[in-house]
Design a protein around this motif. Structure first.
Motif, PDB file in Angstrom:
ATOM      1  N   CYS A  37      12.074 -48.538 -15.210  1.00 47.37           N
ATOM      2  CA  CYS A  37      12.431 -49.136 -13.920  1.00 47.37           C
ATOM      3  C   CYS A  37      12.205 -50.654 -13.918  1.00 47.37           C
ATOM      4  N   LYS A  68       9.429 -40.641 -10.849  1.00 43.91           N
ATOM      5  CA  LYS A  68      10.129 -39.531 -10.212  1.00 43.91           C
ATOM      6  C   LYS A  68      10.477 -38.426 -11.219  1.00 43.91           C
ATOM      7  N   GLN A  79      13.800 -40.340 -14.557  1.00 45.80           N
ATOM      8  CA  GLN A  79      14.758 -41.097 -13.760  1.00 45.80           C
ATOM      9  C   GLN A  79      15.712 -41.919 -14.609  1.00 45.80           C
TER      10      GLN A  79
END
Length: 209
Positions: A37, A68, A79
């Motif tokens: 991320c 997640k 994710q």
């Protein structure tokens, strides 16, 4: 009008920070994220690492490398795909070896989340830089030792992800608070500093908004 906005923002920040209080002069700060991320990467390198460098002596820091991630038919689904899962496992292994050294932990994370984010590209570079024995890291990655680190991370992330459904998240002193995590995402140093300044034993003063 700008003055009014400034006052409103200050009031919101003060309200959020006021819910953060030290315990015996310390704050337990848990950050949750995932390797792939970019928002987590910016938070670690631009906020968390500088704040730890300034106030680390008052902080008990933990990073939960799960984000997640979901379990789907017995396997992990992350994710940002397979590379995300691999790098999260690497992070969990390395952080487990570094858990007795907070400074080394934050330095390792700063390395991992600095472009080109070595772990996400399949590299052990940051583990080696942290002084870990790569044979130990590789053993953790390939065996049940790495598997055993999944459940604690999954459990730690469950409540914050259910509450916020976003990463990175910040939990201070074990309290899952949307106001605190939102303010921390914007002004982590201010949230930490004001909480420490409220405790005269820390000697912290002159916090910035």
């Amino acid at each position: 009008m700008r003055t009014i906005y400034c006052v409103i923002f200050l009031s919101l920040l003060t309200a959020a920070a006021s819910r953060v209080q030290t315990v015996d002069g310390r704050l337990k700060v848990q950050i949750g994220g995932t390797a792939g991320c970019p928002h987590v990467a910016r938070y670690i390198t631009e906020s968390v690492a500088p704040v730890f460098a300034k106030y680390g002596r008052f902080l008990d820091f933990e990073f939960v490398s799960w984000g997640k991630t979901r379990r789907v038919e017995g396997r992990l689904e992350c994710q940002f795909g397979a590379a995300d899962c691999w790098a999260n496992r690497l992070h969990r292994c390395a952080l487990d070896f570094l858990k007795s050294n907070q400074t080394a932990t934050v330095s390792y994370l700063n390395c991992e989340f600095t472009d080109p984010r070595p772990g996400f590209t399949g590299s052990y570079h940051c583990a080696a830089r942290a002084g870990l024995r790569l044979v130990d890291v590789d053993n953790c990655m390939a065996t049940s030792k790495g598997d055993a680190l999944e459940l604690p991370a999954e459990a730690a992330a469950a409540e914050p992800i259910a509450a916020f459904n976003s990463i990175p998240y910040t939990v201070i002193n074990g309290v899952t608070s949307r106001a605190v995590t939102q303010q921390s995402s914007r002004r982590l140093e201010s949230v930490i500093c004001f909480a420490l300044a409220d405790d005269s034993s820390t000697g912290v003063v002159a916090c910035k908004i």
